[in-house]
Design a protein around this motif. Sequence first.
Motif, short mmCIF file in Angstrom:
data_model
loop_
_atom_site.label_atom_id
_atom_site.label_comp_id
_atom_site.label_asym_id
_atom_site.label_seq_id
_atom_site.Cartn_x
_atom_site.Cartn_y
_atom_site.Cartn_z
N LYS A 43 0.84 -1.21 0.00
CA LYS A 43 0.00 0.00 0.00
C LYS A 43 0.88 1.25 0.00
O LYS A 43 0.60 2.21 -0.72
N LEU A 44 1.95 1.24 0.79
CA LEU A 44 2.85 2.38 0.86
C LEU A 44 3.56 2.61 -0.48
O LEU A 44 3.66 3.74 -0.95
N GLU A 45 4.05 1.53 -1.09
CA GLU A 45 4.74 1.67 -2.37
C GLU A 45 3.81 2.25 -3.43
O GLU A 45 4.21 3.10 -4.22
N GLU A 105 -2.07 5.91 12.26
CA GLU A 105 -1.19 4.96 12.95
C GLU A 105 -0.62 3.92 12.00
O GLU A 105 0.58 3.62 12.03
N ASP A 106 -1.47 3.39 11.11
CA ASP A 106 -0.98 2.36 10.19
C ASP A 106 0.00 2.94 9.17
O ASP A 106 0.91 2.25 8.72
N GLU A 107 -0.17 4.22 8.82
CA GLU A 107 0.76 4.86 7.88
C GLU A 107 2.13 5.06 8.52
O GLU A 107 3.17 4.86 7.88
N ILE A 108 2.13 5.43 9.80
CA ILE A 108 3.40 5.58 10.53
C ILE A 108 4.09 4.23 10.64
O ILE A 108 5.30 4.11 10.44
N ASN A 109 3.30 3.19 10.93
CA ASN A 109 3.86 1.84 11.02
C ASN A 109 4.48 1.40 9.70
O ASN A 109 5.57 0.82 9.67
N ASP A 110 3.78 1.69 8.60
CA ASP A 110 4.28 1.31 7.27
C ASP A 110 5.59 2.03 6.95
O ASP A 110 6.53 1.44 6.42
N LEU A 111 5.65 3.33 7.26
CA LEU A 111 6.86 4.11 7.01
C LEU A 111 8.02 3.60 7.86
O LEU A 111 9.15 3.47 7.37
#
Length: 222
Positions: A14-16, A86-92
Amino acid sequence: MGGAVTKSDGQVTKLEAKIIEAVQRRASRGTTMKSFNSIVLKFPKIDEGLRNCKAIFQEFDEDSNGSIDHTELKNCFRKLEISFEEDEINDLFEACDINEDMGITFTEFIVLLCLVYLLKDDSSTLQKKWKLGMPKLEPTFETLVDTFVFLDENKDGLVSRGEMVRAIDESGERSSGRIAMKRFEEMDWDKNGMVNFKEFLFAFTQWVGIDEDEDEEEDNKA
């Protein structure tokens, strides 16, 4: 060490996907880079700009152990008024913790901040905050994004081996082909023949001379 932000089965995370979309959005505005030589000429200024991140890194490395843990990163985002879920910080955190030691080193922190800059480049709130608190970082990160956009000839959000070769060939260097292949191999950590923005950032910090061990030695002398 790994450098991909893809899943083990090769699927794009998702991040990529967000990073690729952000690069393509930025590419629609064009690039100021004219040649690979123009990029090389900017190395000293980029190096200086990235080293200015050191004070910011040390500020958020609250226990001064040389890395930023998950809690410290969340505190960093809160103080800089960066509104990530929170999930975006975790992914980063997971994407930039390439040593998988549950801590973000200085080089990893540079990459993480640049990814934040790219992902939030349409946020007037973040732009205002960065201009107020980190005036020397914005032009440096913009140069890095601009460089990647220049290399990404077909604007698909990734840099291929062919694109890298063509960019360096135009520089007129006699050994440009060999140089291009070496540079590409330094970027393509997962050896899939394509370089994403995160892989590019990690390689670029090495090209301009950012070195973790060197920084540690300087800190010990201080």
